[in-house]
Motif scaffolding. Sequence first.
Motif, short mmCIF file in Angstrom:
data_model
loop_
_atom_site.label_atom_id
_atom_site.label_comp_id
_atom_site.label_asym_id
_atom_site.label_seq_id
_atom_site.Cartn_x
_atom_site.Cartn_y
_atom_site.Cartn_z
N GLN A 1 0.83 -1.20 0.00
CA GLN A 1 0.00 0.00 0.00
C GLN A 1 0.87 1.26 0.00
O GLN A 1 0.60 2.23 -0.71
CB GLN A 1 -0.90 -0.02 1.25
CG GLN A 1 -2.02 0.99 1.22
CD GLN A 1 -3.08 0.62 0.21
OE1 GLN A 1 -3.14 -0.50 -0.26
NE2 GLN A 1 -3.88 1.57 -0.18
N ALA B 1 -5.08 7.41 5.13
CA ALA B 1 -6.47 7.47 4.68
C ALA B 1 -7.38 6.73 5.62
O ALA B 1 -7.04 5.70 6.17
CB ALA B 1 -6.60 6.86 3.28
N GLY B 2 -8.56 7.28 5.85
CA GLY B 2 -9.57 6.58 6.64
C GLY B 2 -9.50 6.89 8.11
O GLY B 2 -8.61 7.56 8.61
N ILE C 1 -17.53 5.86 -4.02
CA ILE C 1 -16.11 6.21 -4.05
C ILE C 1 -15.92 7.65 -4.49
O ILE C 1 -15.01 8.35 -4.01
CB ILE C 1 -15.36 5.26 -5.01
CG1 ILE C 1 -15.26 3.86 -4.38
CG2 ILE C 1 -13.97 5.78 -5.35
CD1 ILE C 1 -14.71 2.81 -5.31
N LEU D 1 -7.66 0.76 4.73
CA LEU D 1 -7.88 1.76 5.77
C LEU D 1 -7.79 1.10 7.13
O LEU D 1 -7.95 -0.12 7.25
CB LEU D 1 -9.25 2.42 5.60
CG LEU D 1 -9.62 2.92 4.20
CD1 LEU D 1 -10.98 3.59 4.22
CD2 LEU D 1 -8.57 3.86 3.67
N LEU E 1 -8.16 11.91 -3.54
CA LEU E 1 -8.00 11.44 -2.16
C LEU E 1 -7.33 12.49 -1.28
O LEU E 1 -7.62 12.60 -0.09
CB LEU E 1 -7.16 10.15 -2.16
CG LEU E 1 -6.90 9.50 -0.80
CD1 LEU E 1 -8.21 9.06 -0.16
CD2 LEU E 1 -5.97 8.31 -0.96
N ILE F 1 -10.50 -2.09 0.61
CA ILE F 1 -11.49 -1.56 -0.32
C ILE F 1 -11.58 -2.42 -1.58
O ILE F 1 -10.56 -2.79 -2.17
CB ILE F 1 -11.15 -0.11 -0.72
CG1 ILE F 1 -11.13 0.80 0.53
CG2 ILE F 1 -12.14 0.42 -1.75
CD1 ILE F 1 -12.43 0.88 1.26
N VAL G 1 -10.91 6.75 -2.67
CA VAL G 1 -10.20 5.50 -2.35
C VAL G 1 -10.19 4.60 -3.58
O VAL G 1 -10.98 4.80 -4.52
CB VAL G 1 -10.86 4.76 -1.16
CG1 VAL G 1 -10.73 5.56 0.12
CG2 VAL G 1 -12.34 4.46 -1.45
N GLY H 1 -1.68 7.09 1.33
CA GLY H 1 -2.41 5.84 1.48
C GLY H 1 -2.41 5.33 2.89
O GLY H 1 -3.32 4.65 3.34
N MET I 1 -6.92 -0.58 -1.61
CA MET I 1 -6.45 0.32 -0.55
C MET I 1 -6.92 -0.19 0.81
O MET I 1 -8.02 -0.71 0.95
CB MET I 1 -6.97 1.74 -0.80
CG MET I 1 -6.50 2.75 0.24
SD MET I 1 -7.01 4.45 -0.17
CE MET I 1 -5.86 4.82 -1.48
N ILE J 1 -15.70 6.65 4.94
CA ILE J 1 -14.79 6.34 3.86
C ILE J 1 -14.50 7.63 3.09
O ILE J 1 -15.43 8.28 2.59
CB ILE J 1 -15.38 5.30 2.89
CG1 ILE J 1 -15.82 4.04 3.64
CG2 ILE J 1 -14.37 4.95 1.79
CD1 ILE J 1 -14.70 3.28 4.29
#
Length: 374
Positions: free
Chosen positions: A65, A76-77, A138, A231, A318, A253, A225, A73, A229, A221
């Motif tokens: 990732q 994220a989340g 998304i 999270l 993102l 994801i 994404v 990355g 990916m 989310i």
Amino acid sequence: MAKRDYYDILGVSKTASDDELKKAYRKMAIKFHPDKNPDNPEAEDKFKEAAEAYEILSNADKRAQYDRFGHDGMRAGAGGQGGGMNMDDIFSQFGDIFGGGGGGSPFESFFGGGGGRGGRQRKGSNLRIKLKLTLVEIADGVEKKIKVNRLVSASGVTFKTCTTCGGSGQQKKVVNTMLGQMVSASTCSTCHGSGKTIDQRPPGVDSTGLEMKEEIIPIKIPAGVAEGMQLSMSGKGNMAPGGGIAGDLLIVIEEKEHEELKRDGNNVLFDLYISFTDAALGTSIEVPTIDGKVRIKIDPGTQSGKILRLRGKGIKDLNGYGKGDQLIHLNVWTPKKLTSEERDMLEKLSKSDNMMPKPEKGEKGFFEKVKEFF
């Protein structure tokens, strides 16, 4: 301030093996350990930085990732990866790096099993689930409620002080070295560092005092994404025995394929087929977008292969850098079967000089046109 590259932090190449990563981290951990550098904030920051880098690169999924998306990355989340490690998280790595697990690791011998911190807290295991999202979800981000079966601390469980370590979470012994006798401390083999053992537990509860329960966990989310990916929600994994640190919930994801639209990064692609007459005379037609149908204009004399752009009709970036576009590839449809009347009309048209292909001077080819959009 931008984060340093994880590979640079550990001083290894991007092709480094697991053994090379472990060796590099061990060297950094010993050099910058807080007990070896008391009252040195800079050393402690480097200690944490190295631990964070190793935590990501030593995990195959997280490393992949990171290689693909970089630090963006990782964060994220909800909860994110990176920048969230505390000392308990860091010391939980040492069983792997320095051969811990209650066996008197070299690191524990040097630094007393975490510098006299009352024993290392155990960490619960991580949970991993897959979450399928539509292209619409998304595009702008979405909030979901997901069902998770996780181990949680059971009610009715009573604990008592560990008789092996007396509640300290550590076992100590005197070791003869070339420098004389030294006290070596290791994680207690009975309570595994918690300092407590179970006294009584109700039926259905396992020997660690945990039970499986279903929970509904809300998760936000972020927009943009991508497939594959991962999270992370900190502390939403399985709980640890004896009141330790809960593991993380890892959300992988997956993208559901759209019936008409295709994703290309932050852009959305759509193939539009129009008739020869519509291409020649011009028309207006509805096309699907992420936000619903919109009507577009086809100019008279439109050639097959032309690409139209709908600005801002793509996917949110993102990192918050605007939205992509929707690119519409126009295809002039050639009928496979004709009636006799249609054939007669087309044969008459074919004799017209205006029906002969005459590319305009300097007109770009299809691939040159495509490049203009990327």
